[in-house]
Design a protein around this motif. Structure first.
Motif, PDB file in Angstrom:
ATOM      1  N   THR A 187     -38.825 -32.323  -1.988  1.00 60.56           N
ATOM      2  CA  THR A 187     -38.462 -32.109  -0.588  1.00 60.56           C
ATOM      3  C   THR A 187     -39.100 -30.821  -0.096  1.00 60.56           C
ATOM      4  OG1 THR A 187     -36.344 -33.237  -0.937  1.00 60.56           O
ATOM      5  CG2 THR A 187     -36.563 -31.883   1.043  1.00 60.56           C
ATOM      6  N   THR A 188     -39.867 -30.897   0.965  1.00 62.58           N
ATOM      7  CA  THR A 188     -40.539 -29.721   1.517  1.00 62.58           C
ATOM      8  C   THR A 188     -39.575 -28.861   2.319  1.00 62.58           C
ATOM      9  OG1 THR A 188     -41.187 -30.843   3.566  1.00 62.58           O
ATOM     10  CG2 THR A 188     -42.661 -31.081   1.672  1.00 62.58           C
ATOM     11  N   SER A 189     -40.062 -27.710   2.731  1.00 63.26           N
ATOM     12  CA  SER A 189     -39.228 -26.794   3.518  1.00 63.26           C
ATOM     13  C   SER A 189     -38.816 -27.398   4.856  1.00 63.26           C
ATOM     14  CB  SER A 189     -39.988 -25.484   3.755  1.00 63.26           C
ATOM     15  OG  SER A 189     -41.228 -25.739   4.411  1.00 63.26           O
ATOM     16  N   LYS A 190     -39.567 -28.382   5.334  1.00 56.32           N
ATOM     17  CA  LYS A 190     -39.248 -29.049   6.592  1.00 56.32           C
ATOM     18  C   LYS A 190     -38.356 -30.270   6.395  1.00 56.32           C
ATOM     19  CE  LYS A 190     -43.555 -27.608   8.831  1.00 56.32           C
ATOM     20  NZ  LYS A 190     -44.794 -28.068   9.526  1.00 56.32           N
ATOM     21  N   GLY A 191     -37.899 -30.474   5.153  1.00 52.92           N
ATOM     22  CA  GLY A 191     -37.006 -31.594   4.879  1.00 52.92           C
ATOM     23  C   GLY A 191     -37.714 -32.908   4.618  1.00 52.92           C
ATOM     24  N   LYS A 193     -40.042 -35.558   2.358  1.00 51.33           N
ATOM     25  CA  LYS A 193     -40.261 -35.860   0.939  1.00 51.33           C
ATOM     26  C   LYS A 193     -41.740 -36.130   0.697  1.00 51.33           C
ATOM     27  CE  LYS A 193     -35.743 -37.593  -0.440  1.00 51.33           C
ATOM     28  NZ  LYS A 193     -35.434 -36.939  -1.672  1.00 51.33           N
TER      29      LYS A 193
END
Length: 456
Positions: A187-191, A193
């Motif tokens: 999961t990236t920092s922006k939510g 996947k």
């Protein structure tokens, strides 16, 4: 079926190292040691004693070294080609006033040495490549950048394959290992996947089959050939529904004193940690596997002895000097082609309509085999797919099953409880050019489906 080696100047008499059929138009692309990619129109045979022919269409000239592998994307809009020195090019199809033409879209740079194999993801978004620099790279094709580096191998990566369901990628190396990587999204920092492939299985050795009353301690032997295999290619392949993986370059010993047998291993999706079956092969090592893109109806009223499928897959297995055609309903191969080339076979490809299978070779020539409409059987229809789903949901005289759904297909699988209890037993196949040896029962401590093997 008919065909043979087509005696034309494919690549200026230099080795032909790779080929692939376009998934829409059926044009055949070949790559060779003359640094060029060439496109060919395949023409059907004109008589019983004549095979198909190839007509030159155009060349894609850009590479500065030998082209080892090329693959069209599933949509047919892109073409990837890999060459010596780490060259990796993405070509894009453009419409013109007189037809279509291919132009360079991107150059992907990171591999330090020769690119030997590649495969696209089903959505055209990613590409996996294997190289002499001992690494696999997953590329983000849209961005033209490296998405992930898989560097678990200790020697040349000579084969890679992408699970059509997107959960796994597999690689095969001259370090005598096959690696299976599972997708564990991050999961990236922006939510969001993003895919992330982590090592799940490293397959390298297997225990020898010993009699139940044997007092000899079991030993493990290598499953794959070492770097002395006289080929730069070990092209493995998933079945179109992802239910099993076929891996070449296998070497199997019945006992510590027996000679090794060349084979290809089949891994079931239910357990990718060890081979489930092995295919009969000739005296030469297996170097490539390719599945026919068409799914066929069963010829009999029930599925084959080892593959519990409501349809048939057909796939080609190439050794250094022969081609074997198998299907999932019978034990022996359904066709064998031998003595086609004076040097090693390098690659296999099927036409999108399953009418042709093509082989490339280091002797500078390609072989084309043409199938008649009834040679491989009838295509599996949507109505048959729906009927198969109903049969599996309401099995008669069958053990309980769980159903794995893919696009318009269903794969029968045993439940976990049944898998732990059941030992699959193999019987000898009917007489064929490749006799199948009687199976040896498995050790009870570790469940393994009994393999098939040709007599040494």
């Amino acid at each position: 079926m008919r065909g043979g080696t087509v005696q034309i100047n494919w690549h200026d008499t230099k080795p032909v190292l790779t080929l692939d059929f376009h998934p829409k138009s059926g044009l055949l692309a070949t790559g060779g040691a003359d640094f060029d990619i060439k496109l060919w129109q395949i023409n059907p045979s004109e008589g019983e004693n004549k095979g198909p022919t190839a007509s030159y269409q155009s060349s894609l000239t850009y590479h500065g070294s030998a082209v080892n592998v090329l693959r069209f994307s599933p949509s047919g809009g892109l073409l990837a080609s890999g060459a010596d020195g780490g060259e990796l090019i993405i070509w894009k199809l453009h419409p013109t006033d007189v037809g279509q033409t291919w132009k360079v879209l991107k150059s992907l740079s990171f591999h330090r040495k020769d690119v030997l194999d590649m495969e696209w993801s089903t959505d055209d978004a990613h590409l996996i490549t294997g190289s002499v620099d001992n690494s696999c790279i997953i590329w983000d094709v849209c961005k033209g950048s490296v998405h992930q580096i898989l560097d678990g191998h200790l020697h040349y990566v000579q084969g890679v394959s992408w699970d059509p369901l997107g959960h796994y990628v597999a690689s095969l190396s001259s370090d005598r290992t096959c690696h299976i990587y599972g997708n564990k999204p991050l999961t990236t920092s922006k939510g969001l996947k993003t895919s992330n492939y982590a090592a799940q299985h490293v397959i390298t050795k297997a225990e020898q089959q010993l009699p139940a009353d044997s007092k000899i301690l079991s030993t493990k032997t290598h499953l794959f050939h070492d770097e002395t295999l006289p080929s730069f290619f070990r092209r493995l392949a998933w079945s179109p529904d992802g239910s099993f993986l076929v891996v070449p370059a296998g070497s199997y010993k019945f006992s510590s004193t027996s000679d090794s047998v060349n084979t290809a291993y089949i891994f079931s999706r239910k357990d990718l940690s060890r081979p489930a079956l092995q295919l009969p092969a000739s005296g030469k090592p297996v170097i490539a596997v390719r599945f026919c893109p068409i799914v066929f109806s069963l010829r009999a009223h029930k599925s084959g002895e080892f593959f519990k499928l409501p349809y048939r897959y057909v796939f080609a297995v190439a050794t250094l000097n022969s081609l074997y055609i198998y299907d999932t309903e019978s034990v022996p191969p359904i066709a064998i082609f031998a003595g086609l080339h004076y040097a090693a076979i390098t690659d296999i490809s099927w036409s999108p309509d399953a009418k042709y299978v093509a082989l490339s070779s280091q002797d500078g020539y390609c072989t084309l085999v043409e199938f008649d409409s009834d040679d491989l059987g009838s295509p599996f229809t949507i109505s048959e797919a729906e009927k198969a789903k109903d049969e599996i949901k309401n099995p008669v005289d069958q053990v309980p099953t769980e159903v794995i759904n893919t696009t318009n297909t269903v794969v029968e699988a045993e439940s976990k409880a049944d898998r732990n209890k059941k030992e699959t037993e193999a019987s000898e196949g009917k007489a064929s050019p490749n006799p199948v040896s009687a199976p040896v029962s498995n050790r009870p401590a570790k469940r393994r489906i009994t393999p098939m093997a040709i007599d040494p």
